[in-house]
Motif scaffolding. Structure first.
Motif, mmCIF file in Angstrom:
data_model
loop_
_atom_site.group_PDB
_atom_site.id
_atom_site.type_symbol
_atom_site.label_atom_id
_atom_site.label_comp_id
_atom_site.label_asym_id
_atom_site.label_seq_id
_atom_site.Cartn_x
_atom_site.Cartn_y
_atom_site.Cartn_z
ATOM 1 N N THR A 1 -48.694 17.043 -25.131
ATOM 2 C CA THR A 1 -48.599 18.123 -26.107
ATOM 3 C C THR A 1 -49.555 19.278 -25.780
ATOM 4 O O THR A 1 -49.532 20.294 -26.460
ATOM 5 C CB THR A 1 -48.927 17.602 -27.521
ATOM 6 N N VAL A 2 -50.409 19.108 -24.752
ATOM 7 C CA VAL A 2 -51.361 20.178 -24.411
ATOM 8 C C VAL A 2 -50.625 21.357 -23.757
ATOM 9 O O VAL A 2 -49.816 21.164 -22.852
ATOM 10 C CB VAL A 2 -52.472 19.650 -23.468
ATOM 11 N N HIS A 3 -50.895 22.551 -24.249
ATOM 12 C CA HIS A 3 -50.286 23.768 -23.698
ATOM 13 C C HIS A 3 -51.364 24.784 -23.330
ATOM 14 O O HIS A 3 -52.280 24.998 -24.112
ATOM 15 C CB HIS A 3 -49.394 24.455 -24.742
ATOM 16 N N VAL A 4 -51.226 25.408 -22.183
ATOM 17 C CA VAL A 4 -52.075 26.555 -21.846
ATOM 18 C C VAL A 4 -51.484 27.764 -22.566
ATOM 19 O O VAL A 4 -50.288 28.042 -22.441
ATOM 20 C CB VAL A 4 -52.068 26.816 -20.325
ATOM 21 N N ILE A 5 -52.297 28.460 -23.354
ATOM 22 C CA ILE A 5 -51.765 29.598 -24.121
ATOM 23 C C ILE A 5 -52.473 30.912 -23.803
ATOM 24 O O ILE A 5 -52.152 31.946 -24.382
ATOM 25 C CB ILE A 5 -51.850 29.359 -25.648
ATOM 26 N N GLY A 6 -53.448 30.871 -22.918
ATOM 27 C CA GLY A 6 -54.135 32.133 -22.643
ATOM 28 C C GLY A 6 -55.309 31.914 -21.713
ATOM 29 O O GLY A 6 -55.401 30.905 -21.022
ATOM 30 N N ARG A 7 -56.217 32.875 -21.716
ATOM 31 C CA ARG A 7 -57.344 32.798 -20.788
ATOM 32 C C ARG A 7 -58.591 33.462 -21.363
ATOM 33 O O ARG A 7 -58.515 34.218 -22.352
ATOM 34 C CB ARG A 7 -56.981 33.445 -19.460
ATOM 35 N N VAL A 8 -59.695 33.156 -20.705
ATOM 36 C CA VAL A 8 -60.988 33.697 -21.119
ATOM 37 C C VAL A 8 -61.345 34.838 -20.176
ATOM 38 O O VAL A 8 -61.209 34.711 -18.954
ATOM 39 C CB VAL A 8 -62.084 32.602 -21.048
ATOM 40 N N LEU A 9 -61.789 35.943 -20.748
ATOM 41 C CA LEU A 9 -62.169 37.120 -19.956
ATOM 42 C C LEU A 9 -63.565 37.573 -20.372
ATOM 43 O O LEU A 9 -64.049 37.180 -21.432
ATOM 44 C CB LEU A 9 -61.186 38.273 -20.240
ATOM 45 N N ALA A 10 -64.165 38.409 -19.562
ATOM 46 C CA ALA A 10 -65.419 39.045 -19.986
ATOM 47 C C ALA A 10 -65.077 40.013 -21.116
ATOM 48 O O ALA A 10 -63.988 40.573 -21.150
ATOM 49 C CB ALA A 10 -66.033 39.787 -18.803
ATOM 50 N N GLY A 11 -65.986 40.174 -22.067
ATOM 51 C CA GLY A 11 -65.743 41.097 -23.174
ATOM 52 C C GLY A 11 -65.961 40.400 -24.495
ATOM 53 O O GLY A 11 -66.766 39.477 -24.581
ATOM 54 N N GLU A 12 -65.233 40.849 -25.522
ATOM 55 C CA GLU A 12 -65.391 40.217 -26.836
ATOM 56 C C GLU A 12 -64.079 40.255 -27.608
ATOM 57 O O GLU A 12 -63.166 41.021 -27.283
ATOM 58 C CB GLU A 12 -66.497 40.903 -27.639
ATOM 59 N N GLY A 13 -63.963 39.403 -28.612
ATOM 60 C CA GLY A 13 -62.814 39.415 -29.502
ATOM 61 C C GLY A 13 -61.607 38.673 -28.942
ATOM 62 O O GLY A 13 -61.630 38.137 -27.840
ATOM 63 N N VAL A 14 -60.546 38.660 -29.756
ATOM 64 C CA VAL A 14 -59.306 37.965 -29.395
ATOM 65 C C VAL A 14 -58.186 38.987 -29.336
ATOM 66 O O VAL A 14 -58.036 39.797 -30.241
ATOM 67 C CB VAL A 14 -58.952 36.893 -30.445
ATOM 68 N N THR A 15 -57.446 38.950 -28.242
ATOM 69 C CA THR A 15 -56.298 39.851 -28.094
ATOM 70 C C THR A 15 -55.035 39.018 -27.966
ATOM 71 O O THR A 15 -55.016 38.013 -27.261
ATOM 72 C CB THR A 15 -56.469 40.704 -26.816
ATOM 73 N N LEU A 16 -53.991 39.460 -28.648
ATOM 74 C CA LEU A 16 -52.694 38.804 -28.540
ATOM 75 C C LEU A 16 -51.783 39.711 -27.715
ATOM 76 O O LEU A 16 -51.698 40.909 -27.980
ATOM 77 C CB LEU A 16 -52.106 38.609 -29.943
ATOM 78 N N ARG A 17 -51.125 39.124 -26.705
ATOM 79 C CA ARG A 17 -50.237 39.939 -25.865
ATOM 80 C C ARG A 17 -48.817 39.389 -25.875
ATOM 81 O O ARG A 17 -48.620 38.178 -25.905
ATOM 82 C CB ARG A 17 -50.756 39.981 -24.431
ATOM 83 N N ASP A 18 -47.840 40.289 -25.826
ATOM 84 C CA ASP A 18 -46.446 39.852 -25.750
ATOM 85 C C ASP A 18 -46.057 39.656 -24.285
ATOM 86 O O ASP A 18 -46.900 39.813 -23.390
ATOM 87 C CB ASP A 18 -45.516 40.842 -26.484
ATOM 88 N N SER A 19 -44.792 39.321 -24.046
ATOM 89 C CA SER A 19 -44.389 38.955 -22.678
ATOM 90 C C SER A 19 -44.492 40.142 -21.715
ATOM 91 O O SER A 19 -44.586 39.955 -20.509
ATOM 92 C CB SER A 19 -42.973 38.387 -22.675
#
Ligand code: ADP
Ligand code: MG
Length: 324
Positions: free
Chosen positions: A287-305
């Motif tokens: 059931t584990v899914h990769v849903i994103g990545r960690v970047l330098a900076g701050e906050g959470v960003t949601l991106r579409d396809s």
């Protein structure tokens, strides 16, 4: 029946109170005693469920018992701890034998699934409220915290999101759904399974972790802040169950998965190589899914396809949100 007889009959005699690994002394004295092996730390967390706030006053007490323990034990899973035991502080408006019997049964069922023992508590009269404190153990210095995410890590979740939030109109009796749709949603709401095995298998591997209780984006914000990094979530990778999509439509399902609460699914960050090297990852943790990545900076960003920033404003549930 007096307070002491109630405690003895419904709780001290319950299957979940019959001791367990690490419990040197359970219910009956002034304190319980736990054995903590050398080189391990005690992990402790407490959660309160208030009638009318966290669950409807008129609900199945068996389900309530399961849920009260599950939401608390989920915090042990999030730290990678092994469960030992829990205490129960119960405030009841009246003595209802049928209610107590069913509540204790639900509690025992979840305790059995999590392999943890009821070791003590407190019983008082007043508006219905349930406080569960859980105790677990974790190798010293190795607990999974929110603060270790590093740029380059992947962001993963332990399973489909939004089912419990989607279940809310069903729980409140505001909507109905065919059984095939209602069952998985209500199951996730009333008895979310704390991901204790997943948490333990992430020890020494994941760089940060928590359990999602207030909504994916809001909780990812906690990891980002504690770790001093930015998290990027890609919408199309966020796992949503087909039942939730049927019930709420694709748009509604996505909204529930991103911002609905009560998932009690783990979110964690981990280096790509380390994730790939977890033994039997696919078999044990499919059931584990990769849903994103960690970047330098701050906050959470949601991106579409297409990579567009589609981050919503409101991110999750807070009891004392400041009014603007
Ligand atoms: P004290 O007055 O010393 O705090 P109590 O009379 O409240 O003790 O409780 C007696 C024993 O029963 C203690 O071991 C306590 O942990 C346990 N206990 C009380 N209420 C509960 C409960 N709801 N579930 C499990 N154990 C309980
Ligand atoms: Mg005492």
């Amino acid at each position: 029946m007096g307070e002491f007889e109630l405690i003895r009959h419904y709780f001290a005699a319950a299957p979940c109170a019959q001791g367990g690994e690490g419990v040197a002394l359970g219910i009956g004295d002034d304190c319980a005693l736990l054995d903590i092996p050398a080189g391990e730390q005690l992990a402790i967390s407490t959660d309160t469920l208030v009638a009318g706030v966290h669950f409807p006053v008129l609900c199945d007490p068996r389900l309530l018992g399961q849920r009260a323990l599950a939401v608390a034990a989920s915090d042990l899973a999030a730290m990678g701890a092994s469960a030992i035991g829990f205490t129960l502080a119960l405030t009841l408006p009246e003595f209802g034998p049928g209610w107590l019997e069913a509540f204790a049964d639900g509690l025992s069922r979840m305790a059995h699934r999590c392999r943890m023992a009821l070791i003590g508590g407190d019983t008082t009269r007043g508006p219905l409220s349930i406080t569960v404190t859980v105790f677990g153990r974790v190798p010293a210095g190795q607990a999974l915290r929110r603060s270790g995410a590093r740029p380059g890590d992947l962001l993963c979740v332990g399973g489909c999101l939004g089912n419990a939030a989607g279940a809310l109109p069903l729980v409140l009796g505001e909507r109905e759904a065919p059984r095939a749709v209602a069952e998985p949603l209500l199951g996730q709401y009333w008895s979310p399974m704390p991901q204790l095995n997943l948490g333990q298998s992430l020890l020494g591997r994941a760089s940060a972790a928590l359990d999602i209780s207030d909504g994916l984006l809001a909780d990812c914000g906690h990891i980002a802040k504690a770790s001093g990094v930015a998290l990027e979530v890609s919408l199309e990778q966020v796992p949503v169950s087909p039942e939730l999509e049927t019930f709420l439509g694709p748009q509604g399902a996505r909204q529930a998965a991103l911002s609905g609460g009560d998932d009690y699914v783990l979110a964690f960050t981990i280096a790509p190589d380390t994730l790939a090297a977890i033994p039997d990852l696919e078999r044990n943790f499919m059931t584990v899914h990769v849903i994103g990545r960690v970047l330098a900076g701050e906050g959470v960003t949601l991106r579409d396809s297409q990579g567009q920033d589609i981050t919503p404003d409101q991110r999750g549930y807070q009891h004392f949100r400041e009014t603007p």
